[in-house]
Design a protein around this motif. Structure first.
Motif, PDB file in Angstrom:
ATOM      1  N   ARG A   7       1.184  -1.169  -0.313  1.00 29.09           N
ATOM      2  CA  ARG A   7       0.458   0.261   0.245  1.00 29.09           C
ATOM      3  C   ARG A   7       0.767   0.773  -0.015  1.00 29.09           C
ATOM      4  O   ARG A   7       0.893   1.213   1.178  1.00 29.09           O
ATOM      5  N   TRP A  34      -7.983  -0.082  -8.145  1.00 29.95           N
ATOM      6  CA  TRP A  34      -7.651   1.312  -8.065  1.00 29.95           C
ATOM      7  C   TRP A  34      -9.098   1.752  -8.071  1.00 29.95           C
ATOM      8  O   TRP A  34      -9.019   2.079  -7.169  1.00 29.95           O
ATOM      9  N   SER A  59      -0.815  -1.181  -7.151  1.00 28.60           N
ATOM     10  CA  SER A  59      -0.683  -1.252  -8.441  1.00 28.60           C
ATOM     11  C   SER A  59      -0.812  -2.647  -8.945  1.00 28.60           C
ATOM     12  O   SER A  59       0.621  -3.355  -8.266  1.00 28.60           O
ATOM     13  N   TYR A  95     -10.224   1.245  -3.923  1.00 27.79           N
ATOM     14  CA  TYR A  95      -9.223   2.266  -3.628  1.00 27.79           C
ATOM     15  C   TYR A  95      -9.648   3.774  -3.625  1.00 27.79           C
ATOM     16  O   TYR A  95     -10.038   4.314  -2.721  1.00 27.79           O
ATOM     17  N   GLY A 137      -2.455   6.677  -2.130  1.00 28.17           N
ATOM     18  CA  GLY A 137      -2.106   5.196  -3.571  1.00 28.17           C
ATOM     19  C   GLY A 137      -2.627   4.389  -2.955  1.00 28.17           C
ATOM     20  O   GLY A 137      -2.619   3.838  -2.390  1.00 28.17           O
ATOM     21  N   ALA A 138      -3.033   3.717  -4.788  1.00 29.03           N
ATOM     22  CA  ALA A 138      -3.578   2.655  -4.624  1.00 29.03           C
ATOM     23  C   ALA A 138      -2.243   1.666  -5.480  1.00 29.03           C
ATOM     24  O   ALA A 138      -1.415   2.426  -5.804  1.00 29.03           O
ATOM     25  N   GLU A 184      -6.345  -4.844 -12.229  1.00 33.08           N
ATOM     26  CA  GLU A 184      -5.222  -3.519 -11.835  1.00 33.08           C
ATOM     27  C   GLU A 184      -6.887  -2.848 -11.791  1.00 33.08           C
ATOM     28  O   GLU A 184      -6.712  -1.474 -10.887  1.00 33.08           O
ATOM     29  N   GLU A 185      -7.759  -2.447 -12.917  1.00 34.35           N
ATOM     30  CA  GLU A 185      -8.863  -1.977 -13.199  1.00 34.35           C
ATOM     31  C   GLU A 185      -9.763  -1.680 -11.883  1.00 34.35           C
ATOM     32  O   GLU A 185      -9.774  -0.780 -11.252  1.00 34.35           O
ATOM     33  N   TYR A 216     -15.528   7.050 -12.587  1.00 37.47           N
ATOM     34  CA  TYR A 216     -14.723   6.312 -12.367  1.00 37.47           C
ATOM     35  C   TYR A 216     -15.441   4.911 -12.243  1.00 37.47           C
ATOM     36  O   TYR A 216     -15.212   3.830 -12.826  1.00 37.47           O
TER      37      TYR A 216
END
Length: 252
Positions: free
Chosen positions: A89, A149, A97, A152, A94-95, A145-146, A175
């Protein structure tokens, strides 16, 4: 009256004492108070009681001798978990990856467990998300990945101390629909069968097309960018054609 009889009248010595002086000393020794104030026999009982208390205290304390070492080991374990969490983390909200996640199995498993729980409780409550998400989503790194994020972004809107209504609105309006749309476009009607050895999704790691052209192109751009770039050779043309076919296109 004899000494024996006098002693008896005094009620201190027995008439059986043949040595008045010695008998008197013994009587005084018996009557002298011990530690408990009840004589020498009471002192022995007190010592025995003290010994029992010491043994009970030893029995109570002995199991605690290993506690400092256990606390130290627990501290090391907690620090190790904190380090892994920090790697998984990124700081400043931030998220992580999925494409750049640390390569240790516990970290990857922890991220997936958290993601699956959130998908069950939040993402899959939306009917368009249910329709768009293929069963083989775990086989698609771009889909993971999508989703990661997006989770988060939801946490930043709803669970973070600085979450706002505006962030929640962005999540719902932009989003989430954007992620659903891209997942649907990337996977289409993909299924688990497509990831078997004969399936069209059974591929290895991505290959950067024509990577061997880096050297001449770097030289051109650094020194000769005002001139025409180097001409692709036949090997590079063949590699580009193979990459195009792998991406789903026909032969060009």
């Amino acid at each position: 009256m004899s000494d024996h009889e006098t002693a008896a009248e005094g009620g201190v010595l027995s008439w059986r004492c043949s040595n008045t002086e010695a008998c008197t000393r013994r009587q005084h020794a018996t009557d002298a108070p011990g530690p408990e104030g009840t004589g020498s026999y009471a002192s022995a009982a007190a010592v025995a009681g003290l010994a029992r208390e010491v043994e009970a205290l030893r029995t109570t304390v002995e199991p605690l001798t290993g506690v400092p070492g256990q606390v130290t080991e627990l501290g090391r374990s907690v620090q190790a978990l904190a380090d892994k969490a920090a790697r998984a983390r990124p700081a400043a909200g931030g998220a992580p990856s999925w494409l750049d996640l640390p390569t240790d199995i516990p970290t990857v498993r922890s991220v997936l467990d958290e993601l699956c729980g959130w998908m069950r409780e939040v993402f899959l409550r939306y009917s368009d998300a249910v329709r768009a998400l293929p069963v083989c989503w775990l086989w698609h790194p771009d889909v993971v990945e999508e989703l990661l994020w997006l989770m988060y972004a939801w946490l930043a809107a709803y669970r973070d101390d600085e979450g706002t209504v505006a962030k929640a609105g962005d999540w719902h309006d932009r989003y989430r629909p954007g992620v659903v749309r891209r997942i649907k476009a990337a996977t289409g009607s993909c299924s688990l069968e497509n990831h078997q050895p004969r399936g069209d999704r059974y591929t290895g790691a991505p290959v950067v097309p024509v990577a061997d052209a880096i050297a001449p192109l770097a030289d051109w751009w650094a020194v000769h960018r005002g001139e025409a770039p180097p001409e692709p050779d036949q090997a590079q043309l063949d590699a580009a054609d193979a990459a195009y076919r792998r991406a789903g296109g026909g032969r060009r």
